[in-house]
Scaffold this motif. Sequence first.
Motif, PDB file in Angstrom:
ATOM      1  N   HIS A  68       0.820  -1.221   0.000  1.00  0.00           N
ATOM      2  CA  HIS A  68       0.000   0.000   0.000  1.00  0.00           C
ATOM      3  C   HIS A  68       0.850   1.266   0.000  1.00  0.00           C
ATOM      4  O   HIS A  68       0.499   2.260  -0.614  1.00  0.00           O
ATOM      5  CB  HIS A  68      -0.864   0.074   1.267  1.00  0.00           C
ATOM      6  CG  HIS A  68      -1.944  -0.930   1.349  1.00  0.00           C
ATOM      7  ND1 HIS A  68      -2.793  -1.013   2.432  1.00  0.00           N
ATOM      8  CD2 HIS A  68      -2.333  -1.921   0.503  1.00  0.00           C
ATOM      9  CE1 HIS A  68      -3.659  -1.985   2.240  1.00  0.00           C
ATOM     10  NE2 HIS A  68      -3.397  -2.560   1.088  1.00  0.00           N
ATOM     11  N   ARG A  69       1.937   1.226   0.772  1.00  0.00           N
ATOM     12  CA  ARG A  69       2.630   2.488   1.064  1.00  0.00           C
ATOM     13  C   ARG A  69       4.049   2.198   1.510  1.00  0.00           C
ATOM     14  O   ARG A  69       4.277   1.227   2.249  1.00  0.00           O
ATOM     15  CB  ARG A  69       1.880   3.176   2.201  1.00  0.00           C
ATOM     16  CG  ARG A  69       2.317   4.572   2.531  1.00  0.00           C
ATOM     17  CD  ARG A  69       1.260   5.240   3.403  1.00  0.00           C
ATOM     18  NE  ARG A  69       1.470   6.665   3.431  1.00  0.00           N
ATOM     19  CZ  ARG A  69       1.987   7.311   4.465  1.00  0.00           C
ATOM     20  NH1 ARG A  69       2.356   6.656   5.540  1.00  0.00           N
ATOM     21  NH2 ARG A  69       2.143   8.610   4.417  1.00  0.00           N
ATOM     22  N   LYS A  80       2.989  -3.486  13.457  1.00  0.00           N
ATOM     23  CA  LYS A  80       1.581  -3.265  13.767  1.00  0.00           C
ATOM     24  C   LYS A  80       0.721  -4.101  12.841  1.00  0.00           C
ATOM     25  O   LYS A  80       1.107  -4.331  11.686  1.00  0.00           O
ATOM     26  CB  LYS A  80       1.287  -1.766  13.556  1.00  0.00           C
ATOM     27  CG  LYS A  80      -0.111  -1.320  13.833  1.00  0.00           C
ATOM     28  CD  LYS A  80      -0.217   0.183  13.605  1.00  0.00           C
ATOM     29  CE  LYS A  80      -1.651   0.656  13.790  1.00  0.00           C
ATOM     30  NZ  LYS A  80      -1.797   2.087  13.568  1.00  0.00           N
ATOM     31  N   LYS A  81      -0.411  -4.558  13.359  1.00  0.00           N
ATOM     32  CA  LYS A  81      -1.402  -5.198  12.501  1.00  0.00           C
ATOM     33  C   LYS A  81      -2.649  -4.322  12.483  1.00  0.00           C
ATOM     34  O   LYS A  81      -3.040  -3.784  13.513  1.00  0.00           O
ATOM     35  CB  LYS A  81      -1.774  -6.592  13.040  1.00  0.00           C
ATOM     36  CG  LYS A  81      -0.662  -7.610  12.910  1.00  0.00           C
ATOM     37  CD  LYS A  81      -1.127  -8.988  13.357  1.00  0.00           C
ATOM     38  CE  LYS A  81      -2.112  -9.612  12.387  1.00  0.00           C
ATOM     39  NZ  LYS A  81      -2.500 -10.991  12.783  1.00  0.00           N
ATOM     40  N   MET A  82      -3.247  -4.171  11.327  1.00  0.00           N
ATOM     41  CA  MET A  82      -4.463  -3.362  11.199  1.00  0.00           C
ATOM     42  C   MET A  82      -5.580  -4.310  10.788  1.00  0.00           C
ATOM     43  O   MET A  82      -5.813  -4.549   9.595  1.00  0.00           O
ATOM     44  CB  MET A  82      -4.257  -2.257  10.166  1.00  0.00           C
ATOM     45  CG  MET A  82      -3.091  -1.332  10.503  1.00  0.00           C
ATOM     46  SD  MET A  82      -2.913   0.022   9.327  1.00  0.00           S
ATOM     47  CE  MET A  82      -4.364   1.009   9.753  1.00  0.00           C
ATOM     48  N   ASP A  83      -6.268  -4.846  11.805  1.00  0.00           N
ATOM     49  CA  ASP A  83      -7.258  -5.888  11.548  1.00  0.00           C
ATOM     50  C   ASP A  83      -8.358  -5.419  10.590  1.00  0.00           C
ATOM     51  O   ASP A  83      -8.813  -6.182   9.740  1.00  0.00           O
ATOM     52  CB  ASP A  83      -7.902  -6.335  12.866  1.00  0.00           C
ATOM     53  CG  ASP A  83      -6.899  -7.009  13.794  1.00  0.00           C
ATOM     54  OD1 ASP A  83      -5.795  -7.355  13.315  1.00  0.00           O
ATOM     55  OD2 ASP A  83      -7.210  -7.181  14.979  1.00  0.00           O
ATOM     56  N   THR A  84      -8.775  -4.165  10.750  1.00  0.00           N
ATOM     57  CA  THR A  84      -9.882  -3.662   9.937  1.00  0.00           C
ATOM     58  C   THR A  84      -9.556  -3.726   8.453  1.00  0.00           C
ATOM     59  O   THR A  84     -10.417  -4.010   7.627  1.00  0.00           O
ATOM     60  CB  THR A  84     -10.195  -2.196  10.318  1.00  0.00           C
ATOM     61  OG1 THR A  84     -10.370  -2.143  11.731  1.00  0.00           O
ATOM     62  CG2 THR A  84     -11.430  -1.693   9.621  1.00  0.00           C
ATOM     63  N   PHE A  85      -8.299  -3.461   8.138  1.00  0.00           N
ATOM     64  CA  PHE A  85      -7.895  -3.409   6.725  1.00  0.00           C
ATOM     65  C   PHE A  85      -7.081  -4.631   6.315  1.00  0.00           C
ATOM     66  O   PHE A  85      -6.616  -4.708   5.186  1.00  0.00           O
ATOM     67  CB  PHE A  85      -7.072  -2.138   6.472  1.00  0.00           C
ATOM     68  CG  PHE A  85      -7.796  -0.880   6.866  1.00  0.00           C
ATOM     69  CD1 PHE A  85      -8.844  -0.412   6.091  1.00  0.00           C
ATOM     70  CD2 PHE A  85      -7.454  -0.184   8.009  1.00  0.00           C
ATOM     71  CE1 PHE A  85      -9.526   0.745   6.455  1.00  0.00           C
ATOM     72  CE2 PHE A  85      -8.131   0.973   8.375  1.00  0.00           C
ATOM     73  CZ  PHE A  85      -9.170   1.435   7.594  1.00  0.00           C
ATOM     74  N   LYS A  97       9.514   2.242   6.239  1.00  0.00           N
ATOM     75  CA  LYS A  97       8.266   1.819   6.868  1.00  0.00           C
ATOM     76  C   LYS A  97       7.331   1.481   5.717  1.00  0.00           C
ATOM     77  O   LYS A  97       7.199   2.263   4.766  1.00  0.00           O
ATOM     78  CB  LYS A  97       7.704   2.965   7.712  1.00  0.00           C
ATOM     79  CG  LYS A  97       6.439   2.621   8.473  1.00  0.00           C
ATOM     80  CD  LYS A  97       6.005   3.828   9.316  1.00  0.00           C
ATOM     81  CE  LYS A  97       4.699   3.554  10.039  1.00  0.00           C
ATOM     82  NZ  LYS A  97       4.246   4.743  10.814  1.00  0.00           N
ATOM     83  N   ARG A 110       3.548  -0.324   4.542  1.00  0.00           N
ATOM     84  CA  ARG A 110       2.258  -0.934   4.878  1.00  0.00           C
ATOM     85  C   ARG A 110       1.870  -1.876   3.749  1.00  0.00           C
ATOM     86  O   ARG A 110       1.877  -1.485   2.578  1.00  0.00           O
ATOM     87  CB  ARG A 110       1.188   0.140   5.064  1.00  0.00           C
ATOM     88  CG  ARG A 110      -0.113  -0.442   5.643  1.00  0.00           C
ATOM     89  CD  ARG A 110      -1.143   0.631   5.907  1.00  0.00           C
ATOM     90  NE  ARG A 110      -1.712   1.120   4.686  1.00  0.00           N
ATOM     91  CZ  ARG A 110      -1.882   2.417   4.401  1.00  0.00           C
ATOM     92  NH1 ARG A 110      -1.514   3.350   5.245  1.00  0.00           N
ATOM     93  NH2 ARG A 110      -2.405   2.780   3.251  1.00  0.00           N
ATOM     94  N   VAL A 134       2.067  -3.357   9.141  1.00  0.00           N
ATOM     95  CA  VAL A 134       3.044  -2.288   8.996  1.00  0.00           C
ATOM     96  C   VAL A 134       4.406  -2.872   9.354  1.00  0.00           C
ATOM     97  O   VAL A 134       4.584  -3.433  10.440  1.00  0.00           O
ATOM     98  CB  VAL A 134       2.710  -1.083   9.900  1.00  0.00           C
ATOM     99  CG1 VAL A 134       3.781  -0.005   9.780  1.00  0.00           C
ATOM    100  CG2 VAL A 134       1.339  -0.522   9.538  1.00  0.00           C
TER     101      VAL A 134
END
Lengths: 79, 138
Positions: B81-82, B105-110, B131, B133, B114
């Motif tokens: 993504h980034r 980091k984990k972003m469960d929603t998406f 860094k 994502r 990271v």
Amino acid sequence: MNRNEILDKVTQIFHDVFDDDSIVLTDETTAKDIDDWDSLTHITLISEIEEAFNMKFSMKDVLGMKNVGEMLDILEQHQ
Amino acid sequence: MNHYTYDEIEVGHEESFSTVITEEMMSSFRNITGDENPLHNTKHYAESKGYPTNVCFGMLTASFLSTMAGVYLPGERSLIHRVETDFVSPVLLGDTLNITAKVQKKMDTFRAIVLHVSFKNQNGLEVCRAKMRVGVLD
């Protein structure tokens, strides 16, 4: 932190993410009002706000937020 | 290639690999991008600017972020993504890069992770950090 302080902090995050210090947020601001606020930038915003406020939005929060005012509501509830 | 699913990945998970910057890589990158800057392509010019040999293209170094995500972490299910990258020291032709990524980091929603990625050369000097994502496809 009161709502105005939350708004100031969120505004700073918007300035950083969009690299645009001219952005002024109101409760009615939506993605349509800000250039480059697309789905990928939205993920970045959510991520930066979560880190700044040391919280996590739920799936319901993310899907339900219709404007900046509703985002501030959620952040106020997490205080 | 790894095949991690989102649920299999935990914060703190690390993956590493190494590569050597070769003449062939430099030549291929130059041919693909058209970047003919002499700092990368002419040893004599690089020496005149105070470097011992050709300086590797920064974006060639950064291209190994693609390898990290697409092959190692998460591997097959990767969708970048980034990327934010700092080139903290020059990478030179012939350098060995040891590249390590750690899940910050984990972003469960998406269903995204990271990664903090560090590139160190053969002397242990950090030359690049990033860094990134990365979405993890179902």
